[in-house]
Design an enzyme around this catalytic site. Sequence first.
Site, short mmCIF file in Angstrom:
data_model
loop_
_atom_site.label_atom_id
_atom_site.label_comp_id
_atom_site.label_asym_id
_atom_site.label_seq_id
_atom_site.Cartn_x
_atom_site.Cartn_y
_atom_site.Cartn_z
N HIS A 64 42.93 44.01 31.34
CA HIS A 64 41.77 43.34 31.93
C HIS A 64 41.48 43.87 33.33
O HIS A 64 40.33 44.08 33.72
CB HIS A 64 42.05 41.83 31.96
N GLU A 67 39.79 47.11 33.00
CA GLU A 67 38.38 46.91 32.62
C GLU A 67 37.54 46.72 33.88
O GLU A 67 36.49 47.34 34.05
CB GLU A 67 38.26 45.68 31.70
N HIS A 68 38.00 45.83 34.78
CA HIS A 68 37.25 45.60 36.02
C HIS A 68 37.08 46.89 36.82
O HIS A 68 36.02 47.17 37.36
CB HIS A 68 37.99 44.59 36.90
N GLU A 139 38.83 34.79 39.17
CA GLU A 139 38.56 34.64 37.73
C GLU A 139 39.72 33.88 37.06
O GLU A 139 39.51 33.01 36.22
CB GLU A 139 38.38 36.02 37.09
#
Lengths: 420, 427
Positions: A64, A67-68, A139
């Site tokens: 993740h 991904e960012h 997040e």
Amino acid sequence: MSKAYSNLNEQMQTHTLENGLRICYVPKEGFSKTFAVLATDFGSVDASFTLDGTRYDTPTGVAHFLEHKMFEDEDGNALQKFSETGASPNAFTSQTMTAYHFSCTERFAQNLEILLKFVFTPYFTEENVEKERGIIGQEIGMMEDNPGWQAYVGLFEGLYRSHPVRESIAGSVESIAKITPETLFTCHKAFYSPRNMALVVCGTADFDEVCRMARQFSPHESPAIGERHYGERRDTVNQPLVERKMQVSQPQFLLGFKDEPVKDGESRLRRGLLGELAVRILCGDTAPLYNELYEKRLINPYFEADYSLYPEAAVAMFGGESRDPEQTRTLIEQEAARLAREGVDPALFARMKKAVYGTHLRTLDDPDALARAQVQAMFGGEDYLDFAALFDTMEAHDMRAMFARWARSDRTAMSVVRPQ
Amino acid sequence: MQQITRKKLGEGVGLTCVSTPKFKRAVLRAALLLPLGGADAAQRAALPHVLRRGTVTLPDLRAIGQTLDELYGARIEVSVRKEGETLVIGFLSDVIDERFARGAEGLTGKVVRLLCELLYNPYVRDGAFSPDYVAGERANLLDRIAAQKNDPRAWAPKRLTEIMCEGELYGQSALGTTEQAERITEKKLYAAYQRALDEAHIELFYCGGMQADAVEALFAASLPARRADKLAQLGTKVIASPKQDAPREVTEELPLTQGKLSLGFRTGGNCLTGGDPIAFFMFASIFGGSTNAKLFMNVREKLSLCYYASAQFISLKGIMLVNSGIENDKFEIARDEILRQFEACQKGDISEMEMESARKTLTGAYQSMLDEPIQLEQYWLAQAVADTLQPPEERIAELKKVTRERVIAAAQQAALDTVYFLKGAAQ
């Protein structure tokens, strides 16, 4: 290669590049927008792997985080480049994949170029990794306050002892603190090899042009990918009940049946369809048991049922809000046992099958959902649009076999989030 | 490509039809439109849920569920929404197009009949709804009201709206109050249902492969005749400027990890029915509507203060909300940065690139909407509520003409009304 599905009034074209990148195009006549997704078969569960003889146990949440960070290139952020064309870009990381996508109504080629370039170009610095830690930390904070997500994470802790599906996709503030640019480079090298990836376009495009651009903007080399480690497998659950306390008005629960993973040679797509049908028969919102639970006020309209597949894992899930999660659990487990014992009534089976078919047919109207389903199918070596043909192979005895697996002892776990 | 037809099917009954061959399903809506709030509010929120439990011919969930399965898994979902200061209660449905399944002729007609039966021919005994159904749905409504706090990301803007629009209908919840909900009985609810049928405007929607005349015929065959004299007055009062001299600031606490910051602005009268709405849409997009917007670029990317920070123009009511999730001790920094970006827009710090990016983003969004029946349903419902009936293609044409001056003027007309901070209390 071109495949036509006359019963669905759909067609698709597929091609695999020399470097192994799989490409698929599904035309959607009359649609204004075109959706494109470039995905890698690399999700949150793939944090431990061996590459070039070295074993890596990377911090939870690395897929993740990557991904960012992929959006950033030396010459700026891809999100802004998309915005300048009016495209709508986004990305997601699931347990099983990381996907980058955009939809646009014009300048498709320009957007496709942006997509291909940024996903294949790693650019990580100490500074930009540090900056992202703050954003992802927020997040994670947002997810921690979401009771539905907490129930979900708790369920996997209950079902699995060592399988990485136990971990929250984004990791924790503590785990992401250990991520460095080097970690990200290693993961990109291990899993962003063209042979581990797929590009699906759905809408209006020139397939030959898509293939030409993919060839131009993807690496020529296709290095070997990491060998993944999912820990020791067990058939039984880790812990039958996992409880948390949070700011909720009444208990939220998620009950999971631990199913056998998809076997070598078994169709993943077909297993997914069977699972979907089975959860609907057991306690979907038109099932006899659902009606009973609803009338007894054990569940409310926010109840959901789902069947999910992961590498070396498969789970049927039922959950929502309940005054009495324990009694709800007992009744669902009893019904699964009864269905395993007695089989499924043929009339019920026929109508449920019709209904699940209708659900998939409706997916075809949604280019985003269709493209995502196709990516997942391609990672399993299949094509999503074959679902219609697979329906003809699904029989009541398949259901009974599935319920029999669910009904064995120590195959269920429940996660409950209770009011503080 | 898409044929939009608006028809009047009788007194207070409107039908919007989007006819296009491109979809494999049809989306339908049958809803009652009533003024938001008032003494019947909770009863009205419970009503469609009770209606969904049984009809004259399908008396319980079993019978309804079986029928839906046979209709290839057609869905009929209860919908309770507020659109401006109008309450919308009823049903949303989707069903596959009958061309794509064997033996599926007449599917749409069957769904239309079922929708109308749910609305007009409920399961009734001795002049009241079933006591069991009402008891169940009363409890579900009470749960729903209590559960709103479970989702802090939705709770913060909801509290902001209540505080900012206190004394306005918009400040009221579509669900009514706990006190109202507790008093619901099968007899009172049935009486409220009769009143609602007299007073409500009915809005029907269809998006799918059939032509408008055929859809009209299907609904016309199942709708009862009605009188016009009791129809409620619908409308939304737009308050152009903050009612108080200085912006209000309210902090509340819940046991959460992350704080939620919501800011409410008045728009100077820019709304769907007045002012320069298209310029205001542009301003909201530049300020906080995309990954190229000032809020995303500065509050998130530059200062790493949050995962999300976005601006939303609620065009029916003429307000704008900014929502963000932040660390609890970053309240002042985040608020000040959001307001700095707001003031930058007002001062005209808007580049040509930002203008073009926003124009393309909004144009792309309206064009994409043409592919999404559920979004079209929402769009046309808002149009029906505002009585504007402007197709998305017209909005796209207007977007082409918006100038930077108009966008700056729209920004200058906006004013901060209320700051709401939902603080995560130490656990």
